[in-house]
Design a protein around this motif. Sequence first.
Motif, PDB file in Angstrom:
ATOM      1  N   ASN A 174       0.843  -1.211   0.000  1.00 26.72           N
ATOM      2  CA  ASN A 174       0.000   0.000   0.000  1.00 26.72           C
ATOM      3  C   ASN A 174       0.872   1.254   0.000  1.00 26.72           C
ATOM      4  OD1 ASN A 174      -2.975  -1.069   0.591  1.00 26.72           O
ATOM      5  ND2 ASN A 174      -1.556  -2.269   1.816  1.00 26.72           N
ATOM      6  N   ALA A 175       1.975   1.198  -0.755  1.00 20.03           N
ATOM      7  CA  ALA A 175       2.961   2.282  -0.736  1.00 20.03           C
ATOM      8  C   ALA A 175       2.451   3.562  -1.387  1.00 20.03           C
ATOM      9  CB  ALA A 175       4.240   1.822  -1.436  1.00 20.03           C
ATOM     10  N   GLY A 176       1.421   3.459  -2.220  1.00 27.49           N
ATOM     11  CA  GLY A 176       0.872   4.656  -2.853  1.00 27.49           C
ATOM     12  C   GLY A 176       1.867   5.373  -3.754  1.00 27.49           C
ATOM     13  N   GLY A 177       2.736   4.614  -4.396  1.00 34.03           N
ATOM     14  CA  GLY A 177       3.711   5.212  -5.306  1.00 34.03           C
ATOM     15  C   GLY A 177       5.000   5.655  -4.657  1.00 34.03           C
ATOM     16  N   ARG A 178       5.094   5.617  -3.327  1.00 33.45           N
ATOM     17  CA  ARG A 178       6.349   5.989  -2.670  1.00 33.45           C
ATOM     18  C   ARG A 178       7.458   5.002  -3.052  1.00 33.45           C
ATOM     19  NH1 ARG A 178       2.527   6.483   1.540  1.00 33.45           N
ATOM     20  NH2 ARG A 178       2.510   8.444   2.704  1.00 33.45           N
TER      21      ARG A 178
ATOM     22  N   ILE B 244       6.336  -5.825  -5.517  1.00 27.76           N
ATOM     23  CA  ILE B 244       5.893  -4.429  -5.533  1.00 27.76           C
ATOM     24  C   ILE B 244       6.858  -3.584  -6.352  1.00 27.76           C
ATOM     25  CG2 ILE B 244       5.264  -2.449  -4.120  1.00 27.76           C
ATOM     26  CD1 ILE B 244       3.508  -4.909  -3.711  1.00 27.76           C
ATOM     27  N   GLU B 245       6.344  -2.886  -7.350  1.00 32.82           N
ATOM     28  CA  GLU B 245       7.198  -2.104  -8.252  1.00 32.82           C
ATOM     29  C   GLU B 245       7.944  -0.997  -7.519  1.00 32.82           C
ATOM     30  OE1 GLU B 245       6.786   0.541 -12.385  1.00 32.82           O
ATOM     31  OE2 GLU B 245       5.090  -0.617 -11.619  1.00 32.82           O
ATOM     32  N   SER B 246       7.308  -0.383  -6.522  1.00 24.99           N
ATOM     33  CA  SER B 246       7.942   0.730  -5.814  1.00 24.99           C
ATOM     34  C   SER B 246       8.994   0.268  -4.818  1.00 24.99           C
ATOM     35  CB  SER B 246       6.881   1.573  -5.087  1.00 24.99           C
ATOM     36  OG  SER B 246       6.182   0.767  -4.149  1.00 24.99           O
ATOM     37  N   CYS B 247       9.112  -1.043  -4.615  1.00 25.54           N
ATOM     38  CA  CYS B 247      10.138  -1.597  -3.731  1.00 25.54           C
ATOM     39  C   CYS B 247      10.662  -2.882  -4.360  1.00 25.54           C
ATOM     40  CB  CYS B 247       9.585  -1.863  -2.337  1.00 25.54           C
ATOM     41  SG  CYS B 247      10.859  -2.381  -1.142  1.00 25.54           S
ATOM     42  N   PRO B 248      11.528  -2.759  -5.367  1.00 24.38           N
ATOM     43  CA  PRO B 248      12.056  -3.949  -6.040  1.00 24.38           C
ATOM     44  C   PRO B 248      12.912  -4.787  -5.110  1.00 24.38           C
ATOM     45  CG  PRO B 248      13.264  -1.990  -6.705  1.00 24.38           C
ATOM     46  CD  PRO B 248      12.102  -1.515  -5.888  1.00 24.38           C
TER      47      PRO B 248
ATOM     48  N   PRO C 276      15.714   5.749  -1.979  1.00 26.57           N
ATOM     49  CA  PRO C 276      14.339   5.602  -1.471  1.00 26.57           C
ATOM     50  C   PRO C 276      13.832   6.889  -0.849  1.00 26.57           C
ATOM     51  CG  PRO C 276      15.913   4.517  -0.027  1.00 26.57           C
ATOM     52  CD  PRO C 276      16.675   4.918  -1.234  1.00 26.57           C
ATOM     53  N   GLU C 277      12.527   7.042  -0.898  1.00 29.76           N
ATOM     54  CA  GLU C 277      11.883   8.187  -0.254  1.00 29.76           C
ATOM     55  C   GLU C 277      11.561   7.893   1.206  1.00 29.76           C
ATOM     56  OE1 GLU C 277       9.483  10.092  -4.033  1.00 29.76           O
ATOM     57  OE2 GLU C 277       8.666   8.305  -3.081  1.00 29.76           O
ATOM     58  N   HIS C 278      11.523   6.626   1.542  1.00 29.67           N
ATOM     59  CA  HIS C 278      11.267   6.208   2.924  1.00 29.67           C
ATOM     60  C   HIS C 278      11.878   4.827   3.098  1.00 29.67           C
ATOM     61  CE1 HIS C 278       8.597   7.110   6.527  1.00 29.67           C
ATOM     62  NE2 HIS C 278       9.119   5.936   6.830  1.00 29.67           N
TER      63      HIS C 278
END
Length: 343
Positions: free
Chosen positions: A29-33, A57-61, A95-97
């Motif tokens: 549920n990263a919402g693009g982050r 998850i694409e936003s966290c390979p 990473p942003e977070h």
Amino acid sequence: MSLAKVPCTIVTGFLGAGKTTLVRHVLENAGGRRLAVIVNEFGDVGIDGEILKSCGIESCPEDAIVELANGCICCTVADDFVPALKGLLDRPSPPEHIVIETSGLALPKPLVKAFNWPEIASRVTVDGVVAVVDGAAVAAGRFADDPEAIARQRAEDSSLDHDNALGEVFEDQILCADLVILNKADLMSADAVASVTDQIGKTLPRAVKVVEAANGQVPIDVLLGLGARAESDLASRPSHHELEGEHDHDDFDTFIIDLPAFPSQQVLADRMVKAAEQHDVLRMKGFVHIAGKPMRLLVQGVGTRIQHQFDRKWSAGEARQGRLVVIGEKGFDRDAIRALIAG
């Protein structure tokens, strides 16, 4: 300057509380982050890392999920944690977070202190420490220490020279928290939820929100963006181990069982329950091949409570070798446990 720092969320909690499930929920549920994860293992098999990497998850390979398997993260800061953190920050698209899942035996405060190390102090900040509590276990009294009872026991037994190690680990994780997730609340009565919440409140030295959850399902905006800057707020996070340079885990033991294929998941679960009943087993976690099934079975146990689910298909050419990490208090009978479970 702090606004430019990459926020990091430390997820702590006792064995089997549901930390990995919570982190996986964040990833899904990263919402693009753009997220990254550092996951710590107590033992040398990457069970938690495998669970997270299977999210897709694409936003966290997968290469943004770093496993530290050389011991408790709070004891290997210089050798493992700081280099791993710098490696993520130095990526072309940092990473942003960053979410950091500690082992169940880790004390969070030494890790929070590490964010003041010169190599990383200007680049990262602790957005918040999230303590995941197994509400059902605490309601049953498994980690709820009674100081008066301990004092009486110590007075009667000259062989006891320290408080319950499990209770200290549990309380240290709560004492450092900016948010407490009361997980498995769906397994508790309303009175039990109220009692455990009250117990947690009495442990905490400051106002901290307690959020009820089932299966780690907590809105991501509740978990991320706390803005605690915990590394600058160490004084409000007391610890049982305040005067120690570092701690050890001599009260715990861990080993790995290589598992054969099982005819059904229930056969494995029954054997794990028997092992937990007959020996001092705290936690079991791993993967196994169920004969005739194309998917890998993820199995987790806290005491005699066993959960299992098929998490992904076995990859083509992948050896369908089952492995189970077993954690308990020092002195449990490894051979007997191995014989009970693996046969």
